[in-house]
Design an enzyme around this catalytic site. Sequence first.
Site, short mmCIF file in Angstrom:
data_model
loop_
_atom_site.label_atom_id
_atom_site.label_comp_id
_atom_site.label_asym_id
_atom_site.label_seq_id
_atom_site.Cartn_x
_atom_site.Cartn_y
_atom_site.Cartn_z
N ASP A 70 -41.88 -5.17 18.67
CA ASP A 70 -41.83 -4.47 19.91
C ASP A 70 -42.81 -4.97 21.03
O ASP A 70 -42.09 -5.12 22.17
CB ASP A 70 -42.55 -3.04 19.61
CG ASP A 70 -41.60 -1.68 19.89
OD1 ASP A 70 -40.48 -2.06 20.13
OD2 ASP A 70 -42.13 -0.69 19.91
N ASP B 174 -40.46 -0.73 12.77
CA ASP B 174 -40.84 0.42 13.71
C ASP B 174 -40.19 -0.14 15.11
O ASP B 174 -40.88 -0.24 16.14
CB ASP B 174 -42.23 0.49 13.61
CG ASP B 174 -43.24 -0.66 14.14
OD1 ASP B 174 -42.64 -1.93 14.10
OD2 ASP B 174 -44.19 -0.81 14.37
N GLY C 197 -42.08 4.81 -7.56
CA GLY C 197 -42.10 5.84 -8.19
C GLY C 197 -43.47 6.52 -8.00
O GLY C 197 -44.12 6.88 -8.94
N ALA C 198 -44.13 6.38 -6.70
CA ALA C 198 -45.60 6.74 -6.44
C ALA C 198 -45.30 8.43 -6.57
O ALA C 198 -44.28 8.96 -6.22
CB ALA C 198 -45.95 6.34 -5.30
N THR D 187 -39.79 -7.83 12.28
CA THR D 187 -40.93 -7.19 11.88
C THR D 187 -40.92 -6.51 10.68
O THR D 187 -39.96 -5.66 10.32
CB THR D 187 -41.54 -5.93 12.94
OG1 THR D 187 -42.78 -5.46 12.29
CG2 THR D 187 -40.57 -5.22 13.38
N ASP E 128 -42.37 -4.11 9.51
CA ASP E 128 -42.65 -2.56 9.72
C ASP E 128 -41.49 -1.95 10.17
O ASP E 128 -41.54 -0.46 9.93
CB ASP E 128 -43.64 -2.35 10.89
CG ASP E 128 -45.18 -2.74 10.68
OD1 ASP E 128 -45.48 -3.20 9.61
OD2 ASP E 128 -45.74 -3.05 11.38
N VAL F 154 -29.67 -19.49 15.23
CA VAL F 154 -29.67 -19.76 16.43
C VAL F 154 -29.36 -21.14 16.86
O VAL F 154 -28.42 -21.65 17.71
CB VAL F 154 -30.98 -19.45 17.04
CG1 VAL F 154 -31.32 -19.67 18.72
CG2 VAL F 154 -31.04 -17.92 17.27
N VAL F 155 -30.17 -22.13 16.01
CA VAL F 155 -29.72 -23.58 16.32
C VAL F 155 -28.48 -23.91 16.09
O VAL F 155 -27.79 -24.76 16.86
CB VAL F 155 -31.15 -24.36 15.57
CG1 VAL F 155 -30.57 -25.76 15.81
CG2 VAL F 155 -32.41 -23.96 16.20
N GLY G 218 -46.26 -10.73 14.65
CA GLY G 218 -46.55 -11.02 13.12
C GLY G 218 -45.47 -11.49 12.72
O GLY G 218 -44.23 -11.32 12.90
N ARG H 276 -49.76 -13.67 18.32
CA ARG H 276 -49.94 -12.59 19.37
C ARG H 276 -50.63 -13.23 20.58
O ARG H 276 -51.51 -14.12 20.57
CB ARG H 276 -50.79 -11.36 18.80
CG ARG H 276 -50.34 -11.05 17.29
CD ARG H 276 -50.89 -9.61 16.93
NE ARG H 276 -50.51 -9.49 15.50
CZ ARG H 276 -49.40 -8.87 15.02
NH1 ARG H 276 -48.46 -8.44 15.88
NH2 ARG H 276 -49.27 -8.62 13.71
N GLY I 72 -48.70 -1.45 7.57
CA GLY I 72 -47.71 -0.51 8.45
C GLY I 72 -49.08 0.14 9.34
O GLY I 72 -49.70 1.26 8.78
N ARG I 73 -49.53 -0.18 10.29
CA ARG I 73 -50.59 0.44 11.15
C ARG I 73 -50.12 1.60 11.85
O ARG I 73 -50.93 2.41 11.79
CB ARG I 73 -51.15 -0.73 12.20
CG ARG I 73 -52.57 -0.37 12.87
CD ARG I 73 -53.16 -1.49 13.43
NE ARG I 73 -52.26 -2.54 14.15
CZ ARG I 73 -52.38 -3.79 14.12
NH1 ARG I 73 -53.58 -4.31 13.53
NH2 ARG I 73 -51.51 -4.67 14.63
O1 F6P Z 1 -46.18 -7.48 11.75
C1 F6P Z 1 -46.57 -6.11 11.55
C2 F6P Z 1 -47.85 -5.99 10.80
O2 F6P Z 1 -48.01 -6.74 9.67
C3 F6P Z 1 -48.63 -4.79 10.67
O3 F6P Z 1 -47.97 -4.13 9.14
C4 F6P Z 1 -50.08 -4.84 10.35
O4 F6P Z 1 -50.44 -3.49 10.89
C5 F6P Z 1 -50.03 -5.83 11.43
O5 F6P Z 1 -48.90 -6.79 11.66
C6 F6P Z 1 -51.37 -6.66 10.96
O6 F6P Z 1 -51.36 -7.58 12.25
P1 F6P Z 1 -52.43 -9.13 12.09
O7 F6P Z 1 -51.43 -10.27 11.19
O8 F6P Z 1 -52.35 -9.40 13.31
O9 F6P Z 1 -53.56 -8.67 11.28
#
Ligand code: F6P
Length: 327
Positions: free
Chosen positions: A109, A135, A191-192, A131, A133, A29-30, A17, A78, A176-177
Amino acid sequence: MEQEKKIKKIGVLTSGGDAPGMNAAIRAVVRTAQYHNVEVIGIRKGYNGLINGEIKEMRSKDVSNVMNLGGTILHTARCPEMMTEEGVNKAAAIYKILGLDALVVIGGDGSYRGMAELAKRGVNCIGIPATIDLDMNCTEYTIGFDTAVNTGMDALNKLRDTSSSHERCSVVEVMGRDAGYIAVWCGMVGGAEDVMFPEEKEKIDSAKVIQQILENRSIGKRHNLIVVAEGVGGTQKLAKDIQEITGIQTRATILGHLQRGGSPTATDRMHASMMGYHAVKAILEGQQNRVVSYNRGRYEVLDLAEALNMEKHLDREIYDVIKVLAI
Ligand code: F6P
Protein backbone atom coordinates in the site's frame (compact mmCIF):
# COMPACT_ATOMS: atom_id res chain seq x y z
CA MET A 1 -7.79 7.37 -25.37
CA GLU A 2 -4.70 5.62 -24.03
CA GLN A 3 -1.43 6.98 -25.29
CA GLU A 4 -0.07 4.97 -28.24
CA LYS A 5 3.70 5.12 -27.98
CA LYS A 6 6.44 2.65 -28.78
CA ILE A 7 7.64 1.30 -25.46
CA LYS A 8 11.43 0.93 -25.42
CA LYS A 9 12.60 1.00 -21.85
CA ILE A 10 10.99 0.29 -18.48
CA GLY A 11 12.19 0.33 -14.88
CA VAL A 12 11.38 -2.16 -12.14
CA LEU A 13 11.80 -1.90 -8.39
CA THR A 14 10.68 -3.67 -5.21
CA SER A 15 9.57 -1.46 -2.34
CA GLY A 16 8.47 -1.69 1.31
CA GLY A 17 8.67 -4.94 3.28
CA ASP A 18 10.02 -7.80 1.20
CA ALA A 19 7.66 -10.66 0.37
CA PRO A 20 8.42 -14.18 -0.90
CA GLY A 21 7.61 -14.22 -4.60
CA MET A 22 9.01 -10.77 -5.39
CA ASN A 23 11.84 -12.44 -7.34
CA ALA A 24 9.39 -14.45 -9.41
CA ALA A 25 7.62 -11.18 -10.25
CA ILE A 26 10.90 -9.46 -11.22
CA ARG A 27 11.75 -12.46 -13.41
CA ALA A 28 8.37 -12.29 -15.15
CA VAL A 29 8.71 -8.54 -15.77
CA VAL A 30 12.25 -8.86 -17.17
CA ARG A 31 11.47 -11.84 -19.39
CA THR A 32 8.14 -10.57 -20.71
CA ALA A 33 9.80 -7.28 -21.57
CA GLN A 34 12.78 -8.92 -23.25
CA TYR A 35 10.40 -11.18 -25.21
CA HIS A 36 8.93 -7.96 -26.64
CA ASN A 37 12.35 -6.31 -27.18
CA VAL A 38 11.88 -3.85 -24.35
CA GLU A 39 14.92 -2.90 -22.26
CA VAL A 40 14.63 -3.28 -18.48
CA ILE A 41 16.42 -1.20 -15.88
CA GLY A 42 16.49 -2.75 -12.41
CA ILE A 43 16.36 -0.15 -9.64
CA ARG A 44 17.92 -1.17 -6.33
CA LYS A 45 16.57 -0.56 -2.82
CA GLY A 46 13.11 0.62 -3.81
CA TYR A 47 12.38 4.31 -4.35
CA ASN A 48 15.72 5.12 -2.66
CA GLY A 49 17.51 3.62 -5.64
CA LEU A 50 15.44 5.72 -8.03
CA ILE A 51 16.23 8.89 -6.11
CA ASN A 52 19.94 8.01 -5.91
CA GLY A 53 20.25 6.50 -9.39
CA GLU A 54 21.21 3.00 -8.19
CA ILE A 55 20.38 1.09 -11.32
CA LYS A 56 21.52 -1.76 -13.53
CA GLU A 57 20.34 -3.13 -16.83
CA MET A 58 18.59 -6.49 -16.43
CA ARG A 59 18.44 -9.19 -19.03
CA SER A 60 16.99 -12.67 -19.07
CA LYS A 61 20.11 -14.31 -17.61
CA ASP A 62 20.07 -11.89 -14.66
CA VAL A 63 16.86 -13.51 -13.46
CA SER A 64 17.96 -17.12 -13.89
CA ASN A 65 17.59 -19.24 -10.75
CA VAL A 66 15.72 -16.59 -8.75
CA MET A 67 12.16 -17.96 -8.91
CA ASN A 68 12.84 -20.14 -5.85
CA LEU A 69 14.51 -17.44 -3.75
CA GLY A 70 12.85 -15.51 -0.93
CA GLY A 71 13.64 -11.82 -0.40
CA THR A 72 14.33 -9.65 -3.42
CA ILE A 73 17.41 -9.61 -5.63
CA LEU A 74 16.79 -5.90 -6.21
CA HIS A 75 16.80 -5.25 -2.46
CA THR A 76 14.10 -3.10 -0.91
CA ALA A 77 13.57 -0.30 1.58
CA ARG A 78 10.98 1.89 3.18
CA CYS A 79 11.74 5.33 1.80
CA PRO A 80 10.97 8.36 4.00
CA GLU A 81 12.14 10.71 1.21
CA MET A 82 9.10 9.69 -0.84
CA MET A 83 6.98 11.40 1.82
CA THR A 84 8.55 14.73 0.86
CA GLU A 85 7.86 16.95 -2.15
CA GLU A 86 11.59 17.16 -2.84
CA GLY A 87 12.06 13.38 -2.78
CA VAL A 88 9.15 12.68 -5.14
CA ASN A 89 10.28 15.43 -7.53
CA LYS A 90 13.76 13.98 -7.58
CA ALA A 91 12.46 10.45 -8.25
CA ALA A 92 10.32 11.75 -11.13
CA ALA A 93 13.26 13.70 -12.55
CA ILE A 94 15.54 10.61 -12.51
CA TYR A 95 12.81 8.59 -14.25
CA LYS A 96 12.87 11.17 -17.05
CA ILE A 97 16.67 11.33 -17.20
CA LEU A 98 16.77 7.53 -17.51
CA GLY A 99 14.36 7.78 -20.44
CA LEU A 100 11.92 5.27 -18.95
CA ASP A 101 8.52 4.71 -20.56
CA ALA A 102 7.07 3.08 -17.43
CA LEU A 103 7.99 2.12 -13.88
CA VAL A 104 6.88 -1.24 -12.46
CA VAL A 105 6.57 -1.05 -8.68
CA ILE A 106 6.32 -4.35 -6.79
CA GLY A 107 5.14 -3.58 -3.28
CA GLY A 108 2.34 -2.86 -0.83
CA ASP A 109 0.00 0.00 0.00
CA GLY A 110 2.70 2.51 0.94
CA SER A 111 4.50 1.82 -2.34
CA TYR A 112 1.25 2.38 -4.24
CA ARG A 113 0.81 5.75 -2.53
CA GLY A 114 4.31 6.64 -3.73
CA MET A 115 3.21 5.66 -7.26
CA ALA A 116 0.22 8.02 -7.04
CA GLU A 117 2.56 10.92 -6.23
CA LEU A 118 4.88 10.00 -9.10
CA ALA A 119 1.92 9.68 -11.48
CA LYS A 120 1.02 13.32 -10.76
CA ARG A 121 4.49 14.24 -12.01
CA GLY A 122 4.25 12.42 -15.32
CA VAL A 123 5.65 9.02 -14.34
CA ASN A 124 3.76 6.09 -15.84
CA CYS A 125 3.48 3.68 -12.90
CA ILE A 126 2.28 0.08 -12.98
CA GLY A 127 1.84 -1.70 -9.64
CA ILE A 128 2.17 -5.36 -8.72
CA PRO A 129 0.75 -6.12 -5.26
CA ALA A 130 3.27 -7.72 -2.92
CA THR A 131 3.02 -7.87 0.85
CA ILE A 132 2.74 -10.79 3.23
CA ASP A 133 -0.08 -8.93 5.00
CA LEU A 134 -2.74 -9.24 2.22
CA ASP A 135 -3.95 -5.79 3.25
CA MET A 136 -4.35 -4.12 -0.14
CA ASN A 137 -7.91 -3.10 -0.90
CA CYS A 138 -7.78 -3.42 -4.68
CA THR A 139 -6.87 -7.10 -4.79
CA GLU A 140 -7.92 -10.36 -3.22
CA TYR A 141 -4.35 -11.65 -3.40
CA THR A 142 -0.97 -10.13 -2.61
CA ILE A 143 2.31 -11.89 -3.40
CA GLY A 144 3.91 -13.37 -0.28
CA PHE A 145 0.78 -14.09 1.75
CA ASP A 146 0.63 -17.81 1.07
CA THR A 147 4.29 -18.37 1.94
CA ALA A 148 3.94 -16.35 5.15
CA VAL A 149 0.88 -18.34 6.21
CA ASN A 150 2.62 -21.63 5.44
CA THR A 151 5.60 -20.53 7.53
CA GLY A 152 3.18 -19.66 10.35
CA MET A 153 1.41 -22.99 9.99
CA ASP A 154 4.71 -24.87 10.12
CA ALA A 155 5.66 -23.01 13.31
CA LEU A 156 2.27 -23.77 14.86
CA ASN A 157 2.66 -27.45 13.99
CA LYS A 158 5.98 -27.52 15.81
CA LEU A 159 4.69 -25.58 18.78
CA ARG A 160 1.74 -27.97 18.96
CA ASP A 161 4.20 -30.89 19.34
CA THR A 162 5.98 -29.36 22.29
CA SER A 163 2.85 -27.85 23.90
CA SER A 164 1.12 -31.17 23.71
CA SER A 165 4.12 -33.07 25.14
CA HIS A 166 4.28 -30.71 28.12
CA GLU A 167 0.53 -30.11 28.35
CA ARG A 168 1.21 -26.41 28.05
CA CYS A 169 -0.45 -23.40 26.52
CA SER A 170 1.33 -21.67 23.62
CA VAL A 171 0.69 -18.06 22.72
CA VAL A 172 2.06 -17.34 19.26
CA GLU A 173 2.49 -13.88 17.77
CA VAL A 174 2.35 -13.65 13.97
CA MET A 175 3.04 -10.64 11.74
CA GLY A 176 0.42 -8.06 10.82
CA ARG A 177 0.61 -4.60 12.35
CA ASP A 178 -2.67 -3.30 10.96
CA ALA A 179 -4.25 -6.37 9.41
CA GLY A 180 -5.31 -9.73 10.80
CA TYR A 181 -5.35 -11.81 7.60
CA ILE A 182 -2.19 -13.72 8.52
CA ALA A 183 -3.44 -14.23 12.07
CA VAL A 184 -6.85 -15.65 11.17
CA TRP A 185 -5.45 -17.85 8.42
CA CYS A 186 -2.71 -19.18 10.72
CA GLY A 187 -5.29 -19.64 13.45
CA MET A 188 -7.53 -21.69 11.19
CA VAL A 189 -4.91 -23.85 9.49
CA GLY A 190 -2.89 -24.30 12.68
CA GLY A 191 -5.96 -25.35 14.68
CA ALA A 192 -5.74 -22.53 17.24
CA GLU A 193 -8.41 -22.11 19.89
CA ASP A 194 -8.51 -18.37 19.62
CA VAL A 195 -7.11 -15.57 17.49
CA MET A 196 -6.67 -11.93 18.38
CA PHE A 197 -6.39 -9.55 15.44
CA PRO A 198 -6.12 -5.76 15.01
CA GLU A 199 -9.47 -5.23 13.26
CA GLU A 200 -11.21 -6.30 16.49
CA LYS A 201 -8.66 -4.98 18.95
CA GLU A 202 -11.32 -3.00 20.82
CA LYS A 203 -13.44 -6.09 21.40
CA ILE A 204 -10.64 -8.29 22.73
CA ASP A 205 -11.31 -9.54 26.25
CA SER A 206 -8.40 -11.57 27.58
CA ALA A 207 -10.52 -12.72 30.55
CA LYS A 208 -12.78 -14.48 28.03
CA VAL A 209 -9.81 -16.09 26.30
CA ILE A 210 -8.56 -17.40 29.66
CA GLN A 211 -12.05 -18.65 30.54
CA GLN A 212 -12.17 -20.51 27.23
CA ILE A 213 -8.82 -22.16 27.95
CA LEU A 214 -10.14 -23.39 31.29
CA GLU A 215 -13.36 -24.67 29.72
CA ASN A 216 -11.40 -26.52 27.03
CA ARG A 217 -9.23 -28.12 29.68
CA SER A 218 -12.33 -29.21 31.60
CA ILE A 219 -13.56 -31.10 28.52
CA GLY A 220 -10.27 -32.92 28.09
CA LYS A 221 -7.93 -30.66 26.04
CA ARG A 222 -4.38 -31.15 27.24
CA HIS A 223 -2.74 -28.22 25.45
CA ASN A 224 -3.78 -24.86 24.02
CA LEU A 225 -2.73 -22.71 21.05
CA ILE A 226 -3.61 -19.03 20.92
CA VAL A 227 -2.61 -16.80 17.97
CA VAL A 228 -2.06 -13.06 18.44
CA ALA A 229 -1.40 -10.61 15.60
CA GLU A 230 1.56 -8.27 15.99
CA GLY A 231 -0.75 -5.24 15.88
CA VAL A 232 -2.61 -6.43 18.97
CA GLY A 233 0.61 -6.86 20.92
CA GLY A 234 0.87 -7.79 24.60
CA THR A 235 1.82 -11.38 23.75
CA GLN A 236 4.26 -11.87 26.64
CA LYS A 237 1.82 -10.32 29.10
CA LEU A 238 -1.03 -12.50 27.91
CA ALA A 239 1.12 -15.62 28.36
CA LYS A 240 2.06 -14.49 31.88
CA ASP A 241 -1.58 -13.76 32.79
CA ILE A 242 -2.76 -17.14 31.47
CA GLN A 243 -0.14 -18.93 33.56
CA GLU A 244 -0.87 -16.91 36.70
CA ILE A 245 -4.65 -17.20 36.51
CA THR A 246 -5.01 -20.80 35.29
CA GLY A 247 -1.85 -22.39 36.69
CA ILE A 248 -1.22 -23.85 33.20
CA GLN A 249 2.41 -23.50 32.10
CA THR A 250 2.36 -21.02 29.23
CA ARG A 251 5.01 -19.96 26.73
CA ALA A 252 5.03 -17.04 24.32
CA THR A 253 6.65 -17.27 20.88
CA ILE A 254 7.05 -14.31 18.54
CA LEU A 255 7.56 -15.40 14.93
CA GLY A 256 8.39 -11.89 13.70
CA HIS A 257 10.42 -11.54 10.50
CA LEU A 258 10.77 -15.30 10.11
CA GLN A 259 7.47 -15.01 8.26
CA ARG A 260 8.92 -12.66 5.68
CA GLY A 261 11.55 -15.12 4.45
CA GLY A 262 11.71 -18.47 2.74
CA SER A 263 11.33 -19.96 -0.69
CA PRO A 264 7.96 -18.90 -2.14
CA THR A 265 5.17 -21.47 -2.36
CA ALA A 266 3.73 -22.58 -5.71
CA THR A 267 0.79 -20.20 -5.18
CA ASP A 268 3.09 -17.21 -4.72
CA ARG A 269 5.24 -18.14 -7.71
CA MET A 270 2.15 -18.54 -9.89
CA HIS A 271 0.58 -15.19 -8.93
CA ALA A 272 3.92 -13.39 -9.15
CA SER A 273 4.64 -14.79 -12.62
CA MET A 274 1.17 -14.00 -13.95
CA MET A 275 1.09 -10.52 -12.42
CA GLY A 276 4.55 -9.67 -13.75
CA TYR A 277 3.45 -10.76 -17.22
CA HIS A 278 0.20 -8.75 -17.05
CA ALA A 279 2.03 -5.64 -15.82
CA VAL A 280 4.29 -5.59 -18.89
CA LYS A 281 1.39 -6.41 -21.24
CA ALA A 282 -0.54 -3.44 -19.84
CA ILE A 283 2.46 -1.18 -20.51
CA LEU A 284 2.81 -2.50 -24.07
CA GLU A 285 -0.88 -1.79 -24.65
CA GLY A 286 -0.21 1.83 -23.74
CA GLN A 287 -2.03 1.73 -20.42
CA GLN A 288 -1.03 4.45 -17.97
CA ASN A 289 -0.95 4.38 -14.18
CA ARG A 290 -2.46 1.02 -13.52
CA VAL A 291 -2.24 -1.79 -10.99
CA VAL A 292 -2.49 -5.52 -11.58
CA SER A 293 -4.98 -7.22 -9.26
CA TYR A 294 -6.41 -10.68 -8.73
CA ASN A 295 -10.14 -10.67 -8.09
CA ARG A 296 -12.91 -13.26 -8.44
CA GLY A 297 -10.44 -15.76 -9.90
CA ARG A 298 -9.06 -13.50 -12.63
CA TYR A 299 -6.15 -11.13 -13.17
CA GLU A 300 -7.28 -7.61 -13.94
CA VAL A 301 -5.67 -4.25 -14.59
CA LEU A 302 -7.23 -1.38 -12.64
CA ASP A 303 -6.79 2.36 -12.64
CA LEU A 304 -4.30 3.37 -9.93
CA ALA A 305 -6.43 6.20 -8.46
CA GLU A 306 -9.53 4.00 -8.36
CA ALA A 307 -7.55 1.13 -6.84
CA LEU A 308 -6.42 3.38 -3.99
CA ASN A 309 -10.05 4.25 -3.19
CA MET A 310 -11.31 0.68 -3.02
CA GLU A 311 -12.32 -1.08 0.18
CA LYS A 312 -11.80 -4.60 1.42
CA HIS A 313 -12.58 -6.20 4.76
CA LEU A 314 -11.31 -9.24 6.53
CA ASP A 315 -13.82 -12.06 6.24
CA ARG A 316 -14.97 -12.47 9.82
CA GLU A 317 -16.55 -15.81 9.00
CA ILE A 318 -13.11 -17.41 9.21
CA TYR A 319 -12.85 -16.29 12.82
CA ASP A 320 -16.38 -17.48 13.63
CA VAL A 321 -15.56 -20.91 12.20
CA ILE A 322 -12.31 -21.09 14.20
CA LYS A 323 -14.39 -20.62 17.34
CA VAL A 324 -16.83 -23.36 16.32
CA LEU A 325 -14.01 -25.78 15.55
CA ALA A 326 -12.14 -24.97 18.75
CA ILE A 327 -14.43 -26.95 21.06
O1 F6P B 1 5.61 -6.14 5.20
C1 F6P B 1 4.59 -6.27 6.11
C2 F6P B 1 5.15 -6.38 7.51
O2 F6P B 1 5.93 -7.55 7.64
C3 F6P B 1 4.10 -6.34 8.58
O3 F6P B 1 3.49 -7.58 8.84
C4 F6P B 1 4.90 -5.83 9.75
O4 F6P B 1 4.06 -5.16 10.64
C5 F6P B 1 5.88 -4.88 9.12
O5 F6P B 1 6.00 -5.28 7.78
C6 F6P B 1 7.23 -4.87 9.77
O6 F6P B 1 8.00 -3.89 9.15
P1 F6P B 1 9.59 -3.81 9.25
O7 F6P B 1 10.18 -4.91 8.45
O8 F6P B 1 9.92 -2.48 8.70
O9 F6P B 1 9.93 -3.98 10.69
